[in-house]
Each structure stands twice: as C-alpha cells, then as structure tokens.
Design an enzyme around this catalytic site. Structure first.
Site, PDB file in Angstrom:
ATOM      1  N   HIS A 134       0.310   6.567  27.570  1.00 48.94           N
ATOM      2  CA  HIS A 134      -0.848   6.710  28.858  1.00 48.94           C
ATOM      3  C   HIS A 134      -1.913   6.241  28.487  1.00 48.94           C
ATOM      4  O   HIS A 134      -2.412   6.197  27.196  1.00 48.94           O
ATOM      5  CB  HIS A 134      -0.720   8.250  28.985  1.00 48.94           C
ATOM      6  CG  HIS A 134      -1.462   8.602  30.481  1.00 48.94           C
ATOM      7  ND1 HIS A 134      -2.785   8.584  30.203  1.00 48.94           N
ATOM      8  CD2 HIS A 134      -0.922   8.986  31.427  1.00 48.94           C
ATOM      9  CE1 HIS A 134      -3.145   9.293  31.539  1.00 48.94           C
ATOM     10  NE2 HIS A 134      -2.131   9.299  32.142  1.00 48.94           N
ATOM     11  N   ASP A 211       0.490  13.021  21.631  1.00 51.88           N
ATOM     12  CA  ASP A 211       0.388  13.131  22.880  1.00 51.88           C
ATOM     13  C   ASP A 211       1.388  14.008  23.937  1.00 51.88           C
ATOM     14  O   ASP A 211       2.349  13.579  24.036  1.00 51.88           O
ATOM     15  CB  ASP A 211       0.108  11.809  23.723  1.00 51.88           C
ATOM     16  CG  ASP A 211      -0.259  12.228  25.402  1.00 51.88           C
ATOM     17  OD1 ASP A 211      -0.011  13.136  25.911  1.00 51.88           O
ATOM     18  OD2 ASP A 211      -0.380  11.109  25.804  1.00 51.88           O
ATOM     19  N   GLN A 214       3.503  15.338  28.283  1.00 49.45           N
ATOM     20  CA  GLN A 214       4.702  15.560  29.080  1.00 49.45           C
ATOM     21  C   GLN A 214       5.901  16.163  28.443  1.00 49.45           C
ATOM     22  O   GLN A 214       6.945  16.223  28.728  1.00 49.45           O
ATOM     23  CB  GLN A 214       5.017  14.114  29.354  1.00 49.45           C
ATOM     24  CG  GLN A 214       4.316  13.252  30.211  1.00 49.45           C
ATOM     25  CD  GLN A 214       4.344  13.795  31.569  1.00 49.45           C
ATOM     26  OE1 GLN A 214       5.140  14.740  32.114  1.00 49.45           O
ATOM     27  NE2 GLN A 214       3.226  13.366  32.397  1.00 49.45           N
ATOM     28  N   LYS A 237      -0.157  20.404  33.989  1.00 49.10           N
ATOM     29  CA  LYS A 237       1.063  19.936  33.888  1.00 49.10           C
ATOM     30  C   LYS A 237       2.302  21.035  33.717  1.00 49.10           C
ATOM     31  O   LYS A 237       3.454  20.582  33.621  1.00 49.10           O
ATOM     32  CB  LYS A 237       1.272  18.738  32.856  1.00 49.10           C
ATOM     33  CG  LYS A 237       0.309  17.466  33.408  1.00 49.10           C
ATOM     34  CD  LYS A 237       0.543  16.427  32.400  1.00 49.10           C
ATOM     35  CE  LYS A 237      -0.420  15.360  32.783  1.00 49.10           C
ATOM     36  NZ  LYS A 237      -0.184  14.564  33.866  1.00 49.10           N
ATOM     37  N   CYS A 377      -0.964   5.240  34.952  1.00 45.40           N
ATOM     38  CA  CYS A 377      -1.789   4.895  33.792  1.00 45.40           C
ATOM     39  C   CYS A 377      -1.137   4.442  32.566  1.00 45.40           C
ATOM     40  O   CYS A 377      -1.311   4.970  31.365  1.00 45.40           O
ATOM     41  CB  CYS A 377      -2.486   6.276  33.471  1.00 45.40           C
ATOM     42  SG  CYS A 377      -3.589   7.055  34.579  1.00 45.40           S
TER      43      CYS A 377
END
Ligand code: PLP
Length: 421
Positions: A134, A211, A214, A237, A377
């Site tokens: 991303h 990261d 997700q 999220k 993104c």
C-alpha cells in the site's frame, strides 16, 4: 467445522454477529434490497459496543488525560491506559509501553521512517520493500530514502501476486537495513508468510517493519513469536473508531528513537535552551491524543478477542472460498491474487470484461452491494496487473455466503446491462 493449523475450530455465527452492527440493520425503504457491505478492507463497520463506548466517553467522562487531577480526567486516563494494555495483550507485546497510539497505519509507518529512518539510514543503505505494498508502506520510505541517500529495492511478484521468495533471498544478500513488508495485501489479498520473512530478514541483519493494516483485523498476531521489530495497524479497519491506530515497536528500538513530533505530553523537561524527552510511549504521543477513540479501539479489540481471531480467520476463509467458487460462474470475470485459497485473505479483487471497475461498482451499488473500485492505494501493484483499476470486494466477520450470492447476482446484472452475457 474449519481447521487452522489442524486444530478444529467452532465456526462463527455471522448472522448473530451481524445483529451487533446497527448500520447493517437499518430499516429498508420500499423495494430496497438489504445492505451488503463488502468494503471492510477500506474501513470496517462498528458494533454497538464500540459506538456506545464512544458515546459513554463523550457523555460521562470527556476530559484531557495525564494532566487533570479531577476525577473524570483520572477516569479518562485510566481507561486510555487500560486500552493500551488491551492492545498489548491482543498482539502479545512484552509490555504496553511498546504500543503507541497513533491515528492510523499511515502515521505509524511515517513515525518509524522519520525517526528510526532518519537516525539510522545513510547513503547507499538498502531498504527492501515489495511490489504488494500500500502507498502507506511505500511513500514514507521513498521520502526518507530521498533525504538520506538510502536506496529501495522491491521484491517482485509471481504471476499470481505472491512474493517471489527467491528474489527476496537474493536481495537479502545485499544486507539491507530494513525490510518493510505488508502482512496481507489490501489489493489482491495475498497472505505473506511473515514468520519466515522476519526470520530471513533478521538472519541477514535487517530489522522488519510489518504493515498489519489488513492482518491485525483478521488473524491472530503474536509479535513475540513472529519476532517483529515494528508492526503498524489501523483501529478503524478492525471495528474500532476512525482516528485510532497503533504502532508496536520493540522497547529497545523505541527507546533509541528520537521523537516524531514535538509539543505537549512528550517532554520530560523544557527550558528555553532545550528539551529532554519523556520515555516511550509518551515520547511518541505529542499533543492531545484521540482519547475516546483509543478507548473505543480497546472495546473493539475485546469484541474481536471474544470471537477469537482464529475463528474469524477461518470464517473469512470459508466465505471467500464460497465466493470464489460462485464468482467462477460469472462470464468475463478475472480474479487477481493467489490461486491457493489458503494463501488468501478476505479480499477479492477482480475485473469484469472491459467494463470499467467504477461502472461495475456503481451497478453493484444499485443492488445495495457496497464495494470499492480504483487502484486501492496500490498503483505499482495495479500497474503490474496490467489494468487501470480493479473492483474489490472484501469480506469480514459479519459477511455470510449469502452476501457472496448477492455480489454474484449483481455482477450478472452488470454483464447483462453491458450486453456481455
Ligand atoms: C495494507 C494497508 N496498509 C496501509 C493502509 C493505510 O491505512 P490508513 O489509511 O488507516 O492509514 C491500508 C488502508 O487501506 C492498507 O490496506
């Protein structure tokens, strides 16, 4: 019954879970179809307990923290710090002080780039990242590389958008200082083997920043057993409020990092000649934080933990496996990402013939199915797919196979509107 790591798992009851989400249960106007929300990868919906926690904070004990001696300020402070404990135990951090409240994943990655990066990166140092990233785990590294003279090399992808591990091994031979990698791709749903990537990065002498935007919402994460140096994730999220997020960092790394922003709350002593800084985590939480939002994130995490992260992951894999099978019947549909369902998350990105992904999303919306279209993104990744954009459906804890059926029916409608089938 699903299995994860060969352990039997009691399935979640998504229909019951759904009842906890007011936005998914709004009254319908005449003839309107029920709302199917398939855009949790962008931002999840919030259960009533989280909405109520925010309401409770603003109604009963709204006050700034760490400063007031009156009781609602003390209550707000203790709830805020309790939320930090909840975050720490959720990811099994060794101490709550390793968890810094930030606004989102983007801020967490920028924090590391601007503090650890500025202090440690020099001309020709190498950062290894990947084509899956991303922009939030890509642009901050490009910015700091430009400033320090460091270079970035990207792990390429296989034809089904998994990381090319042989290429990664080769890049590690160049002794990078940092590996900055996503755990789960927001663009195509690839689940990376982070334990293996972390072990390889460390063996090559690099730190690893993951990261987790997700992954933290969808699967169990243990930062100690994975041996992560930094982990960034967004509260919004994972059923939490907007403006809540977390940077996890190993204590010894955080202790050695200079502040990110200067101001109130992050100092030990200020004179006109100079300032000494507070210990972590306060050093990285300059200014008034989003107090109610951090408390709400704690409540969201408790909600997820009560369901069980292993059950959540198993549920999503089941719904996605069902969706992939049903989608295979839609003429003209191309699905991106790993062909092996075991290496996929709840993200399903696709294109439908030559129909523009935004048009597909608009037709789905006319059927009350909310998805996202665009580059997500992920411009380098989407470029690699050879398309201008994709339509993306993302599944979460409140989605059921019948949501996948509605998606499929709406795609058939798109095909018939465009005269494709
Ligand atoms: C993998 C990944 N990383 C980073 C981000 C950025 O998250 P935020 O906008 O909350 O900072 C996202 C958001 O979609 C994401 O999916």
């Amino acid at each position: 019954m699903s299995t994860i790591l060969n352990q039997p798992i009691t399935p979640l009851d998504a229909a019951t879970i759904r009842a906890d989400f007011p936005i998914l249960n709004q009254p319908l106007t005449d003839g309107q179809k029920s709302f199917v929300f398939l855009d949790s990868a962008a931002s999840s919906q919030k259960p009533a307990v989280v909405i109520e926690a925010l309401d409770d904070y603003y109604r009963r004990y709204n006050a700034n923290i760490h400063r007031g001696v009156y009781h609602i300020s003390e209550l707000a402070t203790s709830k805020y710090e309790e939320a930090r404990h909840i975050v720490a135990s959720f990811i099994n951090a060794a101490s709550p002080n390793e968890c810094i409240f930030v606004r989102n994943t983007t801020e967490a990655v920028n924090l590391v780039a601007q503090t650890w990066g500025r202090r440690n990166l020099r001309e020709n140092d190498l950062i290894v990242s990947t084509v899956l990233e991303h922009h939030s785990n890509l642009v901050p590294w490009q910015m700091i590389a430009e400033e320090t003279g460091a270079t970035i090399a990207y792990v390429p992808l296989t034809s089904d958008q998994r990381l090319d591990m042989a290429a990664f091994d080769n890049l590690l031979k160049r002794e990078p200082k940092l590996v900055a990698v996503t755990h789960v791709s927001n663009g195509v749903g690839t689940v990376n083997d982070i334990a293996m990537i972390a072990a390889k990065a460390h063996a090559a002498g690099a730190l690893i920043l993951v990261d987790g935007a997700q992954s933290a919402p969808h699967l169990p994460i243990d930062v100690q057993s994975l041996d992560l140096d930094f982990l960034a994730f967004s509260g919004h999220k994972m059923l939490g409020p907007m403006g809540s997020g977390v940077l996890y960092g190993k204590k010894k790394l955080l202790d050695a990092m200079p502040p990110f922003m200067g101001g109130g709350g992050m100092i030990r002593k200020v004179t006109l000649e100079g300032t000494t800084y507070a210990d972590v985590p306060a050093r990285f939480e300059a200014g008034t934080p989003a107090v109610g939002e951090a408390i709400g994130l704690g409540v969201a995490i408790e909600y997820l933990a009560n369901l069980g992260m292993d059950r959540i992951f198993a549920h999503e894999q089941e719904v996605v496996a069902y969706a992939l099978e049903a989608l295979a019947e839609v003429p003209g549909l191309t699905i991106y990402g790993p062909t092996d369902p075991a290496q996929r998350s709840g993200v399903v990105a696709f294109t439908l013939g030559d129909i523009h992904p935004h048009d597909v999303a608009a037709i789905l919306d006319s059927e009350n199915v909310a998805v996202r279209a665009g580059h997500h993104c992920n411009q380098p990744l989407v470029r690699e797919l050879g398309v201008v954009a994709t339509t993306r459906a993302s599944f979460y804890v409140y989605n059921t196979p019948s949501d996948a059926d509605r998606l499929v029916a709406a795609l058939h409608k798109a095909n018939s509107i465009f005269g494709l089938a």
